[in-house]
Scaffold this active site. Structure first.
Site, mmCIF file in Angstrom:
data_model
loop_
_atom_site.group_PDB
_atom_site.id
_atom_site.type_symbol
_atom_site.label_atom_id
_atom_site.label_comp_id
_atom_site.label_asym_id
_atom_site.label_seq_id
_atom_site.Cartn_x
_atom_site.Cartn_y
_atom_site.Cartn_z
ATOM 1 N N ASP A 66 36.846 46.409 38.830
ATOM 2 C CA ASP A 66 36.481 45.021 39.086
ATOM 3 C C ASP A 66 35.474 45.036 40.222
ATOM 4 O OD1 ASP A 66 36.239 42.342 39.636
ATOM 5 O OD2 ASP A 66 38.346 42.011 40.114
ATOM 6 N N TRP A 91 42.675 51.478 44.605
ATOM 7 C CA TRP A 91 43.635 51.153 43.556
ATOM 8 C C TRP A 91 43.437 52.166 42.440
ATOM 9 C CZ3 TRP A 91 39.072 48.512 44.040
ATOM 10 C CH2 TRP A 91 38.307 48.304 42.906
ATOM 11 N N ASP A 110 36.164 51.006 46.801
ATOM 12 C CA ASP A 110 35.040 50.132 47.113
ATOM 13 C C ASP A 110 34.167 50.842 48.140
ATOM 14 O OD1 ASP A 110 35.872 48.142 45.409
ATOM 15 O OD2 ASP A 110 36.727 46.873 46.981
ATOM 16 N N TRP A 143 38.830 45.698 48.963
ATOM 17 C CA TRP A 143 39.476 46.872 49.541
ATOM 18 C C TRP A 143 38.772 47.359 50.800
ATOM 19 C CZ3 TRP A 143 44.172 48.483 47.983
ATOM 20 C CH2 TRP A 143 44.659 47.911 46.810
ATOM 21 N N TYR A 152 31.360 44.422 51.307
ATOM 22 C CA TYR A 152 31.486 45.116 50.017
ATOM 23 C C TYR A 152 30.112 45.350 49.401
ATOM 24 C CZ TYR A 152 32.227 45.781 45.046
ATOM 25 O OH TYR A 152 32.177 46.263 43.767
ATOM 26 N N THR A 155 31.559 49.792 43.648
ATOM 27 C CA THR A 155 32.819 50.501 43.417
ATOM 28 C C THR A 155 32.563 51.809 42.682
ATOM 29 O OG1 THR A 155 33.979 48.382 43.282
ATOM 30 C CG2 THR A 155 35.132 50.294 42.391
#
Length: 164
Positions: A66, A91, A110, A143, A152, A155
């Site tokens: 995501d 995650w 991230d 994250w 951010y 990812t």
């Protein structure tokens, strides 16, 4: 002629009715911005993508990703771009590789410390995701919160091991 038309219009439409119409438009616009909307449009795969293209949302490693793909934001599928650092927490997801027909545990990190890259591909894939019952157990949070610089960028998806 014009003057009589203006007077007739003024008799039919007072200032209060004009203000009421303008107010209605303003309130309607404010209410429309609070309505829910579907972000699924953003998860469309990149043109020409597929399960073997790491610049596509359909790439097999991205089954629980995501965010923005680092492969389209200056990094690779397993490393952050220059100037960004991997989040201290991550995650995980279990993704199926159609090439060798095996399942792999993937750790998603991230990349933090840089602002978002406007040309990056956004993906939202949450295959097999269960409802979030604890904030730190799903991919819907930033994250980068564990890093000093919480900005951010993108990812990455690291293969941790084979799922047995």
């Amino acid at each position: 002629m014009v003057l009589s038309g203006a007077r007739a219009s003024a008799r039919r439409h007072g200032r209060r009715s004009a203000l009421a119409k303008v107010g209605g438009f303003l309130v309607g616009g404010a209410v429309a911005t609070t309505l829910p909307f579907d972000r699924a449009f953003a998860s469309t795969p990149a043109a020409g993508g597929g399960v073997d293209d790491d610049k596509s949302c359909d790439y097999w490693r991205y089954c629980a990703l995501d965010g923005f793909l680092c492969t389209t934001a200056g990094g690779t599928k397993s490393s952050c771009p220059v100037g960004a650092e991997a989040s201290l927490v991550s995650w995980v997801g279990t993704c199926h590789n159609p090439g060798d027909k095996r399942d792999y545990m993937i750790s998603y990190y991230d990349c933090c410390g840089k602002t978002a890259f406007s040309g990056a591909q956004f993906c939202l894939r949450s295959e097999g995701e269960r409802p979030g019952y604890s904030m730190g157990l799903h991919n819907d949070i930033n994250w980068c919160m564990s890093n000093a610089n919480k900005g951010y960028h993108c990812t990455v998806a690291l293969v941790v091991g084979v799922a047995e």
